[in-house]
Scaffold this active site. Structure first.
Site, short mmCIF file in Angstrom:
data_model
loop_
_atom_site.label_atom_id
_atom_site.label_comp_id
_atom_site.label_asym_id
_atom_site.label_seq_id
_atom_site.Cartn_x
_atom_site.Cartn_y
_atom_site.Cartn_z
CG ASP A 242 -1.99 1.10 1.17
OD1 ASP A 242 -3.09 0.97 0.29
OD2 ASP A 242 -1.63 2.08 1.70
CB ILE A 243 1.10 4.30 -2.21
CG1 ILE A 243 1.28 3.12 -3.42
CG2 ILE A 243 1.77 5.61 -2.31
CD1 ILE A 243 1.08 3.97 -4.72
CD GLU A 285 -4.55 4.22 -1.23
OE1 GLU A 285 -4.83 4.46 -0.15
OE2 GLU A 285 -5.39 4.03 -2.19
#
Length: 387
Positions: A242-243, A285
């Site tokens: 996950d960003i 994301e």
């Protein structure tokens, strides 16, 4: 030369070779028929010297020489092989007619090269072959005494008409054959285009347009297959990436900048994964990885490589800042369900978030063993964000 032309040339070469073999077979069969007639027909109207030299030796040497010459042309000058083929065929037909003049139907043999030429679907070749047969017919009429004895004036009119009709039939066959081939090629081309379009559509339906990774649905299909392999004893690992602070990237720099970041993250993931691995954009994301043919430490090194590479890449769209990612990673355990494995990895991902982000959490690498990279070149939001 196109593939179609190459394929056509190959087929032509095969048929020329087949016809030459047929001519050899015709010569041998004719030789045996002549010998059988001489040996078993009582009171054969010819003495042995005349028979063996004028019926057996000279004519069959001539026919064999013609076919042999065509064979040499086929081998060394293949571009002229078709013309040589039908020229030697005309010689064979003329000799057989000359030796069997009293068999009235034998004249029809001169139609065979004309009809045979239609196999090659070339009108000019058929016209050339027809011209050869007419030339041979005229030569025999003017030069062969027995030809005039056995053939009536009606034959002299009917046979050339047969040649003409045979030529027209062959040309019609060629024209219709070409039309059928064109229709077939168009149909095959349409099918090929349809297959390509279906393949493209299938790929589009399975991949994410922005990142070119597999999409959410495709990931679950591969996940199901991975579980089947896992039950059979094949190890695999699931990672969720996950960003960090991605919502703030969109808020501060806009969705275009966010899309660029997503594309860069996907590129690093693609380049870091092996040929047997599956990488997907799970949603927003978040990315999901299925890693195969690796032990746990090798899988861990892959995701850590992804994390470190991303932390080192600066984005001019973010004011020359880098983005980081948080990762959860776990190996499949026997009898573990799909939901259990996914939920366990998801919990590890959020442990990485709560522990400060920019880290990988696994059962062997708890969150406390990693510290977030607080380099000022790494993007951090201007206001607080809940983990």
């Amino acid at each position: 030369m196109t593939f179609s032309e190459s394929s056509s040339s190959s087929r032509q070469s095969i048929w020329v070779h087949r016809f030459l073999l047929i001519y050899w077979l015709v010569i041998v069969l004719h030789l045996l028929a002549q010998l059988g007639s001489y040996w078993w027909i009582p009171a054969y109207p010819m003495d042995s010297h005349e028979f063996y030299y004028e019926v057996i030796l000279y004519p069959h040497l001539l026919m064999g020489g013609a076919v042999g010459s065509a064979h040499l042309i086929y081998k060394f000058y293949i571009r002229y092989s078709l013309y040589a083929l039908f020229l030697c065929g005309t010689v064979v037909c003329m000799e057989i007619i000359h030796l069997n003049m009293d068999i009235r139907i034998i004249g029809a043999t001169m139609l065979l090269p004309i009809v045979a030429s239609a196999i090659f679907f070339r009108v000019e070749l058929t016209l050339f072959t027809a011209a050869l047969q007419i030339t041979g017919f005229v030569m025999m009429y003017r030069m062969d005494y027995w030809f005039k004895v056995y053939w009536t004036p009606y034959d002299l009119i009917a046979i050339p008409i047969f040649f003409l009709v045979g030529t027209l039939v062959a040309i019609i066959i060629i024209i219709n054959g070409r039309s059928l081939i064109d229709d077939l090629e168009k149909t095959l081309l349409a099918k090929q285009e349809l297959v390509i379009e279906n393949a493209i559509m299938s790929k589009l339906s399975k991949t994410d347009a922005l990142t070119h990774l597999y999409n959410h649905i495709s990931f679950h299909e591969f996940f199901e297959l991975a579980l089947k392999y896992g039950v059979e004893g094949q190890a695999f690992h699931l990672a969720l990436i996950d960003i960090d602070h991605f919502k703030m990237v969109n808020d501060q720099f806009g969705h275009r900048a966010g899309d660029i970041v997503l594309s860069q993250v996907a590129r690093v993931i693609r380049e870091s994964c092996g040929a047997s691995d599956i990488a997907a954009r799970y949603g927003g994301e978040e990315f999901a990885l299925l890693l195969f043919e690796k032990n746990f430490e090798e899988a861990y090194q892959v995701v850590e490589s992804i994390r470190n590479k991303l932390a080192a890449i600066v984005h001019k769209e973010l004011g020359d800042k880098a983005v980081t990612v948080s990762i959860g990673l776990k190996s499949y355990s026997l009898h573990e369900t799909k939901e259990e494995l996914f939920e366990a990895v998801d919990r590890m991902l959020y442990e990485a978030k709560r522990a400060g982000r920019n880290r990988t959490v696994t059962p062997l690498h708890p969150a406390g063993l990693h510290q977030e990279n607080r380099d000022t070149s790494t993007f951090r939001p201007d206001r607080g964000e809940q983990p």
